[in-house]
Scaffold this motif. Structure first.
Motif, PDB file in Angstrom:
ATOM      1  N   VAL A  32       0.838  -1.195   0.000  1.00 38.04           N
ATOM      2  CA  VAL A  32       0.000   0.000   0.000  1.00 38.04           C
ATOM      3  C   VAL A  32       0.871   1.242   0.000  1.00 38.04           C
ATOM      4  N   VAL A  93      -7.788   1.573  -0.256  1.00 38.33           N
ATOM      5  CA  VAL A  93      -8.042   0.649   0.846  1.00 38.33           C
ATOM      6  C   VAL A  93      -7.770   1.312   2.194  1.00 38.33           C
ATOM      7  N   GLY A  95      -7.235  -0.094   6.636  1.00 42.40           N
ATOM      8  CA  GLY A  95      -7.175  -1.234   7.530  1.00 42.40           C
ATOM      9  C   GLY A  95      -6.013  -1.108   8.497  1.00 42.40           C
ATOM     10  N   SER A  97      -1.945  -2.521   9.657  1.00 41.03           N
ATOM     11  CA  SER A  97      -0.682  -3.165   9.339  1.00 41.03           C
ATOM     12  C   SER A  97       0.416  -2.525  10.174  1.00 41.03           C
ATOM     13  N   SER A 100       2.789   1.595   9.626  1.00 39.34           N
ATOM     14  CA  SER A 100       2.084   2.499   8.709  1.00 39.34           C
ATOM     15  C   SER A 100       2.630   3.926   8.687  1.00 39.34           C
ATOM     16  N   ALA A 107       0.538  -5.123   3.961  1.00 36.99           N
ATOM     17  CA  ALA A 107      -0.537  -5.564   4.852  1.00 36.99           C
ATOM     18  C   ALA A 107      -1.065  -6.901   4.371  1.00 36.99           C
ATOM     19  N   LEU A 112      -7.329  -5.642   5.308  1.00 33.86           N
ATOM     20  CA  LEU A 112      -7.699  -4.461   4.534  1.00 33.86           C
ATOM     21  C   LEU A 112      -9.128  -4.574   4.011  1.00 33.86           C
TER      22      LEU A 112
END
Length: 135
Positions: A32, A93, A95, A97, A100, A107, A112
């Motif tokens: 991501v 997306v 979520g 992880s 970040s 992730a 996500l």
């Protein structure tokens, strides 16, 4: 890539902006490009190593095992690893992880979800942990 990292436990003074290697996506993971990251209570516990019980839960006794802080994330999928079926490059997306507070983060696919179009990245990043806590 740039990231907020720490080498020792302590206050925010131990955090530093540094260049580190970009993560490499593995099977079942999504890379991501981070647009926003949330700051929730757990980040403080992991940064300070307090209470000490946090260290015993596998986060590192003398120093943090994971040097990049942050757990809530929102961004755009850069690439996907083998076996990922729910996302493709370009998807927005959000979520959780570890790590970040960086330009890129890997992730697990199951951590996500697609970001709603009407939700800005900043709001989406805070929703994953802080939003659920508020509810």
């Amino acid at each position: 890539m740039k990231a907020i990292v720490q080498d020792v436990y302590g206050t925010a003074d131990v955090l530093a902006l540094r260049d580190i290697a970009r993560p490499v996506v593995r099977d079942g993971e999504v890379l991501v490009s981070v647009r926003a990251a949330g700051v929730e209570q757990g980040v403080w516990h992991l940064m300070t190593g307090l209470p000490y019980l946090v260290r015993l839960f596998g986060y590192g006794l003398k120093k943090p095992k994971v040097s990049v802080r942050g757990r809530e994330v929102a961004g755009v999928v850069e690439s996907v690893g083998a076996g990922v079926t729910r996302f493709k490059a370009g998807d927005e997306v959000f979520g959780t992880s570890e790590g970040s507070f960086a330009e890129y983060v890997c992730a697990k696919e199951g951590r996500l979800a697609r970001k709603p179009r009407n939700l800005p990245f900043e709001g989406a990043a805070a929703a994953a942990i802080s939003g659920v806590t508020a509810l």
